[in-house]
Design an enzyme around this catalytic site. Structure first.
Site, PDB file in Angstrom:
ATOM      1  N   MET A 104       1.045  -1.020  -0.013  1.00 27.76           N
ATOM      2  CA  MET A 104       0.107  -0.185  -0.203  1.00 27.76           C
ATOM      3  C   MET A 104       0.752   1.159   0.090  1.00 27.76           C
ATOM      4  SD  MET A 104      -3.381  -0.828   2.196  1.00 27.76           S
ATOM      5  CE  MET A 104      -2.872  -0.536   3.633  1.00 27.76           C
ATOM      6  N   SER A 113      11.899  -0.125   5.468  1.00 26.19           N
ATOM      7  CA  SER A 113      12.866  -1.237   5.078  1.00 26.19           C
ATOM      8  C   SER A 113      12.203  -2.916   5.362  1.00 26.19           C
ATOM      9  CB  SER A 113      13.618  -1.391   6.382  1.00 26.19           C
ATOM     10  OG  SER A 113      14.349   0.012   6.395  1.00 26.19           O
ATOM     11  N   SER A 147       6.359  -0.636  10.320  1.00 31.17           N
ATOM     12  CA  SER A 147       5.109  -0.443   9.860  1.00 31.17           C
ATOM     13  C   SER A 147       4.851   1.127   9.459  1.00 31.17           C
ATOM     14  CB  SER A 147       4.005  -0.628  10.946  1.00 31.17           C
ATOM     15  OG  SER A 147       2.884  -0.043  10.523  1.00 31.17           O
ATOM     16  N   HIS A 166       8.968  -3.237   3.763  1.00 28.56           N
ATOM     17  CA  HIS A 166       8.678  -3.417   2.156  1.00 28.56           C
ATOM     18  C   HIS A 166       9.973  -3.803   1.454  1.00 28.56           C
ATOM     19  CE1 HIS A 166       5.462  -0.760   3.668  1.00 28.56           C
ATOM     20  NE2 HIS A 166       4.775  -1.668   3.150  1.00 28.56           N
ATOM     21  N   ARG A 218       2.470   2.712  10.003  1.00 30.60           N
ATOM     22  CA  ARG A 218       1.656   3.544  10.633  1.00 30.60           C
ATOM     23  C   ARG A 218       2.711   4.010  11.733  1.00 30.60           C
ATOM     24  NH1 ARG A 218      -2.278  -0.326   9.408  1.00 30.60           N
ATOM     25  NH2 ARG A 218      -4.051   0.809   8.671  1.00 30.60           N
ATOM     26  N   LYS A 239       4.946 -10.316   8.942  1.00 28.47           N
ATOM     27  CA  LYS A 239       4.580  -9.296   9.907  1.00 28.47           C
ATOM     28  C   LYS A 239       2.907  -9.350  10.004  1.00 28.47           C
ATOM     29  CE  LYS A 239       3.946  -4.842  11.446  1.00 28.47           C
ATOM     30  NZ  LYS A 239       2.582  -4.629  10.937  1.00 28.47           N
ATOM     31  N   ASP A 240       2.159  -9.605   8.949  1.00 31.45           N
ATOM     32  CA  ASP A 240       0.909  -9.756   8.911  1.00 31.45           C
ATOM     33  C   ASP A 240       0.315 -11.066   8.689  1.00 31.45           C
ATOM     34  OD1 ASP A 240      -0.207  -6.707   8.315  1.00 31.45           O
ATOM     35  OD2 ASP A 240       1.540  -6.871   7.286  1.00 31.45           O
ATOM     36  N   ALA A 248       4.141   3.943   1.036  1.00 25.16           N
ATOM     37  CA  ALA A 248       4.661   4.570   2.316  1.00 25.16           C
ATOM     38  C   ALA A 248       5.874   3.310   2.837  1.00 25.16           C
ATOM     39  CB  ALA A 248       3.862   4.863   3.394  1.00 25.16           C
TER      40      ALA A 248
HETATM   41  P1  AMP Z   1       1.282  -2.877   3.541  1.00 31.69           P
HETATM   42  O1  AMP Z   1       1.992  -1.991   2.629  1.00 31.69           O
HETATM   43  O2  AMP Z   1       1.391  -2.654   5.107  1.00 31.69           O
HETATM   44  O3  AMP Z   1       0.113  -3.630   2.866  1.00 31.69           O
HETATM   45  O4  AMP Z   1       2.418  -4.263   3.376  1.00 31.69           O
HETATM   46  C1  AMP Z   1       2.897  -4.598   2.267  1.00 31.69           C
HETATM   47  C2  AMP Z   1       3.580  -5.874   2.494  1.00 31.69           C
HETATM   48  O5  AMP Z   1       4.581  -5.559   3.325  1.00 31.69           O
HETATM   49  C3  AMP Z   1       2.772  -7.067   3.438  1.00 31.69           C
HETATM   50  O6  AMP Z   1       3.077  -8.286   2.857  1.00 31.69           O
HETATM   51  C4  AMP Z   1       3.423  -6.952   4.748  1.00 31.69           C
HETATM   52  O7  AMP Z   1       3.208  -8.082   5.656  1.00 31.69           O
HETATM   53  C5  AMP Z   1       4.828  -6.431   4.563  1.00 31.69           C
HETATM   54  N1  AMP Z   1       5.254  -6.068   5.465  1.00 31.69           N
HETATM   55  C6  AMP Z   1       5.111  -4.650   6.196  1.00 31.69           C
HETATM   56  N2  AMP Z   1       5.659  -4.481   7.263  1.00 31.69           N
HETATM   57  C7  AMP Z   1       6.709  -5.232   7.392  1.00 31.69           C
HETATM   58  C8  AMP Z   1       7.764  -5.513   8.291  1.00 31.69           C
HETATM   59  N3  AMP Z   1       8.083  -4.697   9.021  1.00 31.69           N
HETATM   60  N4  AMP Z   1       8.599  -6.884   7.974  1.00 31.69           N
HETATM   61  C9  AMP Z   1       8.214  -7.452   6.912  1.00 31.69           C
HETATM   62  N5  AMP Z   1       7.250  -7.508   6.224  1.00 31.69           N
HETATM   63  C10 AMP Z   1       6.368  -6.233   6.194  1.00 31.69           C
END
Ligand code: AMP
Length: 311
Positions: free
Chosen positions: A47, A52, A212, A54, A214, A176-177, A49
């Protein structure tokens, strides 16, 4: 292991529509794969933003695939709270710079009208009982909305059949998720999606806070208080490593000492089914495998984290 199709400093191609994406993927895959192996295509859905965490997904996918697509789309369907959606950080320019350094070939940054041309989908994916617990309990509809967009992104990026050569297709998600990852694995298995799901470990700050998008909303004081999450996970992990009883209530006790942090849940579950493993929480020495799931709220910011036990 394959060589990146692009050098790490080359700007990725940014595409907005499904047609542009398919054309870009087809073109990138037409270049012969180095060595004598089937071509490989990796997708990292995000999504934006980017941080590290990502980057770790992107660099893993970069190493493992000839062609790498990263998608950036803030999916309204998975936000049950409009304010959370509105304030979600959108930093496309900075993200593209990160992705150029990380060696992504294609950035798919679709408009809402590309992903949901007819508005909210009438036919929905149902995350079932797995999607109602933990994160689903406090974010109703979150996982149905997440599955909807992941299903669409997996289809948008599918290697074109007209290519005439076999392409191994992989999509990368962060541990993480954890609940999201279990649900995506179930969707892909239950509905025969022709893609392999690969997971990447959690990336944390030096102090232990899981990265994150957030986290940037936390004040310094809140970010320090949030470290209780990692302390609590480590407390239980240490006991599991020593095959002692886990006494999860001690972890909950740590949260009580942090008035800025409101614990939502701290549970030990089966890593594949997310069934609670209450048995291991009592006086019994811990054996086997488990996954500790935690969620807490700090001000308006909801943080999740997890840790595997017994691996
Ligand atoms: P998001 O942009 O929050 O939807 O996350 C995109 C992808 O990055 C998802 O597969 C998350 O699980 C992964 N992700 C987010 N934060 C982390 C983290 N701290 N360590 C590893 N993967 C992450």
């Amino acid at each position: 292991m394959s060589t990146p199709a692009n050098s790490a400093s080359r700007a990725p191609r940014i595409v907005r529509t499904a047609a542009e994406l398919s054309a870009a993927i087809a073109q990138a895959l037409e270049a012969p794969a180095p060595g004598n192996h089937p071509a490989t295509l990796g997708l990292v859905p995000t999504m934006g933003a980017l941080h590290s965490g990502h980057e770790s997904l992107v660099s893993t996918a970069r190493e493992q695939n000839d062609v790498l697509v990263v998608s950036i789309f803030v999916n309204e369907l998975q936000f049950n709270d409009r304010a959370d959606f509105d304030r979600y950080p959108r930093t496309l320019e900075a993200d593209v710079e990160i992705l150029a350094r990380a060696g992504a070939d294609i950035v798919f940054a679709p408009e809402v009208s590309t992903v949901y041309p007819d508005g909210r989908p009438l036919v929905k994916l149902d995350s079932g009982a797995l999607g109602e617990k933990f994160e689903g309990a406090s974010r109703p509809g979150h996982f149905d909305g997440m599955l909807a967009v992941v299903a669409k992104l997996l289809h948008f990026c599918m290697p074109p059949a007209t290519l005439g050569v076999p392409v191994a297709y992989r999509a990368y998600f962060g541990q993480k998720d954890a609940q999201q990852l279990v649900l995506i694995n179930r969707m892909v298995a239950d509905l025969n999606f022709p893609v392999e799901i690969r997971s990447v470990p959690i990336i944390r700050s030096a102090e232990g806070l899981a990265l994150s998008s957030r986290n940037q909303f936390l004040s310094k004081e809140q970010a320090e208080a949030a470290l209780v999450i990692h302390r609590a996970l480590n407390l239980v992990k240490g006991r599991a490593d020593r095959h002692e009883p886990l006494y999860l209530e001690d972890a909950a006790g740590l949260f009580e000492m942090e008035p800025l942090v409101e614990l939502d849940y701290f549970e030990l579950v089966d890593p594949r089914t997310l069934q609670e493993l209450a048995f291991n929480c009592q006086d019994t020495p811990f054996t086997g495998e488990g996954l500790l799931l935690v969620a807490a709220k700090i001000g308006e910011v909801r943080l999740i984290d997890n840790m595997t036990l017994g691996y």
